[in-house]
Write an enzyme that holds these catalytic residues in place. Structure first.
Site, PDB file in Angstrom:
ATOM      1  N   ARG A   1      -2.718 -11.172   9.311  1.00  0.00           N
ATOM      2  CA  ARG A   1      -1.983 -10.359   8.092  1.00  0.00           C
ATOM      3  C   ARG A   1      -1.153  -9.430   9.042  1.00  0.00           C
ATOM      4  O   ARG A   1      -1.500  -8.493   9.759  1.00  0.00           O
ATOM      5  CB  ARG A   1      -3.162  -9.381   7.467  1.00  0.00           C
ATOM      6  CG  ARG A   1      -2.330  -8.602   6.567  1.00  0.00           C
ATOM      7  CD  ARG A   1      -3.353  -7.902   5.692  1.00  0.00           C
ATOM      8  NE  ARG A   1      -4.234  -6.966   6.583  1.00  0.00           N
ATOM      9  CZ  ARG A   1      -4.313  -5.813   6.615  1.00  0.00           C
ATOM     10  NH1 ARG A   1      -3.652  -4.816   5.882  1.00  0.00           N
ATOM     11  NH2 ARG A   1      -5.106  -5.334   7.401  1.00  0.00           N
TER      12      ARG A   1
ATOM     13  N   HIS B   1       3.216   0.796   3.216  1.00  0.00           N
ATOM     14  CA  HIS B   1       2.947  -0.361   4.037  1.00  0.00           C
ATOM     15  C   HIS B   1       3.171  -1.658   3.212  1.00  0.00           C
ATOM     16  O   HIS B   1       2.820  -1.681   1.974  1.00  0.00           O
ATOM     17  CB  HIS B   1       1.451  -0.279   4.582  1.00  0.00           C
ATOM     18  CG  HIS B   1       1.425   0.838   5.567  1.00  0.00           C
ATOM     19  ND1 HIS B   1       0.224   1.195   5.985  1.00  0.00           N
ATOM     20  CD2 HIS B   1       2.242   1.843   6.059  1.00  0.00           C
ATOM     21  CE1 HIS B   1       0.269   2.286   6.845  1.00  0.00           C
ATOM     22  NE2 HIS B   1       1.759   2.643   6.682  1.00  0.00           N
TER      23      HIS B   1
ATOM     24  N   ASP C   1      -6.765   8.339   0.935  1.00  0.00           N
ATOM     25  CA  ASP C   1      -6.815   7.955   2.479  1.00  0.00           C
ATOM     26  C   ASP C   1      -6.526   9.435   3.010  1.00  0.00           C
ATOM     27  O   ASP C   1      -5.142   9.787   3.055  1.00  0.00           O
ATOM     28  CB  ASP C   1      -5.464   6.881   2.445  1.00  0.00           C
ATOM     29  CG  ASP C   1      -5.465   6.382   4.067  1.00  0.00           C
ATOM     30  OD1 ASP C   1      -5.980   7.040   4.866  1.00  0.00           O
ATOM     31  OD2 ASP C   1      -4.394   5.682   4.227  1.00  0.00           O
TER      32      ASP C   1
ATOM     33  N   ASN D   1       1.906  -5.871   3.622  1.00  0.00           N
ATOM     34  CA  ASN D   1       1.177  -7.013   4.063  1.00  0.00           C
ATOM     35  C   ASN D   1       1.648  -8.271   3.700  1.00  0.00           C
ATOM     36  O   ASN D   1       1.968  -8.674   2.867  1.00  0.00           O
ATOM     37  CB  ASN D   1      -0.240  -6.747   3.773  1.00  0.00           C
ATOM     38  CG  ASN D   1      -0.891  -5.236   4.332  1.00  0.00           C
ATOM     39  OD1 ASN D   1      -0.842  -5.049   5.330  1.00  0.00           O
ATOM     40  ND2 ASN D   1      -0.834  -4.576   3.193  1.00  0.00           N
TER      41      ASN D   1
ATOM     42  N   GLU E   1       1.167  -1.238   0.143  1.00  0.00           N
ATOM     43  CA  GLU E   1       0.071  -0.049   0.248  1.00  0.00           C
ATOM     44  C   GLU E   1       0.788   1.216  -0.009  1.00  0.00           C
ATOM     45  O   GLU E   1       1.651   1.373   0.934  1.00  0.00           O
ATOM     46  CB  GLU E   1      -0.852  -0.065   1.305  1.00  0.00           C
ATOM     47  CG  GLU E   1      -1.573  -1.303   1.676  1.00  0.00           C
ATOM     48  CD  GLU E   1      -2.245  -1.192   2.975  1.00  0.00           C
ATOM     49  OE1 GLU E   1      -2.498  -0.119   3.346  1.00  0.00           O
ATOM     50  OE2 GLU E   1      -2.226  -2.243   3.755  1.00  0.00           O
TER      51      GLU E   1
END
Length: 502
Positions: free
Chosen positions: A240, A156, A95, A158, A10
């Protein structure tokens, strides 16, 4: 497992409006996302399904109260901001004050590079489309992590992990790895401290913004290990791991090694293979100490009392990874795992000898080399404003303006992928995860897909009073192998849902 595991990225992009320094970034971000959606999304626009999200669930066994949570943590609320799901399985949305691209789920580091680079092209296309709107100023996007005025925004990662792995083991073994990993995947930054006021160059753009070792927050009191427990999968089997400590990388090798080495360490943690005490004394201060020393000579203290550099600590993880792969796979090691190990060793060996030798592969070294040319030519100290501008221009996603792109054109940055491969990933999903089903549904049945998320696709079918939710809780189902024939034999969404429910 090897480097293969379900993973994703992300990236929040830095944003500015040409000639309007006080422009509202939320409005500008919405213009970018909406421009792309209007031009590329056929028929109705599927909304994001927030129903299964739980951003306040903590891996340590509790839920944070909504009353005490910062607004930025409430990612399960539909704020009415621009939000679109792409046919490549990714999510493009606003975001808060930044446009964000969340890649589709992939199963290996090279695919993560591919769909992350596709996100850069999506963002570039979005800004170009926004610029065609009458009377609108040019919006500029940067793949970086700070405005050098005290604000930071995330890049980010994950990783899907086994729920059986004790979270305490994750914290113990990953903290020193993350403290030292920046020498491989830092993006480089002019300026020290959060506001960049102190003069100098550092390895990581994000290091100065981390304040605690473990925590749930992502924007305040940022932790080295984030505890958000939102698996987007079967919670009985999976968790996650939400990694917030990485930089936004443009160099493909930095992203490749960032994901590949992390996947190897996670495999060792899951298999309880790590038996050395590599804990770092004062992880938060050590993180900053490593970042502030681009010579890679700064010493940090590990659990057994030894003092070593971040590069040497990474070499400890490399040595353990090699032993792990030999123990588990022997000569049957897969090609990409072998490649990650080989490139990791090569980079670390050269970083220890002279970091400048890694300028073709690593963002922070490439950027430092570029900046040093200007400093040497013009006799500049690190407080020169032009160096901050060069730093920013490195991250400009426009090929004709971005300095990273100029280095690529000059053959001074190594690539792992060609342009055609990346461009194809703008519109096509990975074939070996559930992203294939999500992306194909959006491509084939745009009128009938009412909503979607990582773990569901929701259809609005003629003659049905209620929406039809198709769960996709297993990230490794919904692949082309699994549903390709079913999709090919379903000319309509009604036929697909009927086949799935009988």
């Amino acid at each position: 497992m090897s480097v293969r595991r379900v993973m994703g990225a992300e990236v929040e992009y830095g944003i500015s409006v040409s000639g309007q320094p006080t422009a509202n970034p939320m409005v500008a971000s919405s213009q970018v996302v909406n421009a792309y959606a209007s031009a590329t999304v056929r028929a109705r626009r599927a909304r994001w399904d927030f129903e299964e999200e739980s951003p306040l669930r903590d891996a340590r066994g509790f839920d944070m109260s909504r009353q005490v949570a910062d607004q930025s943590q409430l990612t399960d609320e539909d704020l009415g901001l621009a939000n679109v799901i792409l046919t490549n399985g990714a999510r493009l949305y606003v975001d808060h004050a930044h446009p964000e691209y969340s890649s589709p789920e992939v199963t290996n580091p090279l695919d993560l590079v591919r769909w992350d680079k596709a996100g850069e092209l999506v963002m570039l296309d979005a800004t170009r489309r926004a610029a065609t709107l009458p009377g609108e100023p040019q919006i500029l996007l940067y793949k970086n992590n700070t405005d050098n005025k005290g604000a930071s925004y995330g890049a980010h990662e994950n990783y899907l992990m086994s729920r059986a792995t004790p979270f305490a083991d994750i914290v113990r073994h990953l903290t020193p790895f993350f403290v030292s990993r920046q020498v491989v995947c830092g993006a480089g930054r002019v300026g020290l401290r959060q506001d960049g006021h102190d003069h100098g160059f550092q390895i990581s753009q994000r290091a100065d913004f981390f304040e605690v070792e473990v925590g749930l927050e992502t924007t305040l009191k940022r932790p080295i290990i984030n505890t958000r427990d939102e698996p987007h999968a079967d919670p009985e089997r999976h968790r996650r791991l939400h990694v917030i400590i990485g930089d936004a990388n443009l160099a493909e090798m930095s992203t490749y090694l960032k994901a590949g080495t992390t996947a190897l360490v996670l495999a060792m943690i899951e298999d309880r293979f790590l038996d050395r005490d590599l804990s770092v004394e004062g992880p938060v201060s050590a993180l900053k100490k490593v970042s502030h020393d681009p010579t890679c000579r700064a010493l940090i203290t590990v659990g057994d009392g030894r003092k070593m550099t971040a590069v040497q600590l990474q070499m400890e993880y490399l040595e353990l990874s090699r032993k792990y792969c030999e123990d588990r796979y022997g000569s049957d090691i897969d090609e990409q795992t072998a490649d990650v190990l080989s490139r990791w060793e090569s980079v670390l060996t050269r970083l220890e000898r002279d970091p400048a030798e890694c300028a073709r592969e690593l963002d922070w070294v490439a950027k430092l080399k570029l900046l040093q040319r200007y400093r040497d030519r013009d006799g500049l100290d690190w407080d020169a404003p032009v160096l901050h501008l060069i730093d920013l221009q490195y991250a400009d996603i426009r090929p004709e303006k971005g300095l990273y792109h100029r280095l690529v054109r000059l053959g001074q940055i190594d690539r792992l992928l060609d342009d055609e491969t990346v461009e194809q990933a703008m519109h096509e999903p990975p074939t070996d995860t559930r992203a294939y089903f999500r992306g194909q549904c959006l491509s084939r049945y745009p009128e009938q897909v009412a909503a979607a998320s990582w773990d569901s696709v929701i259809f609005d079918l003629p003659g049905r009073e209620s929406l039809q939710r198709v769960p996709t809780t297993d990230p490794l189902r919904g692949t082309r192998e699994h549903v390709g024939e079913l999709l090919d034999n379903s000319p309509t969404a009604q036929a697909l849902v009927a086949a799935l429910t009988h």
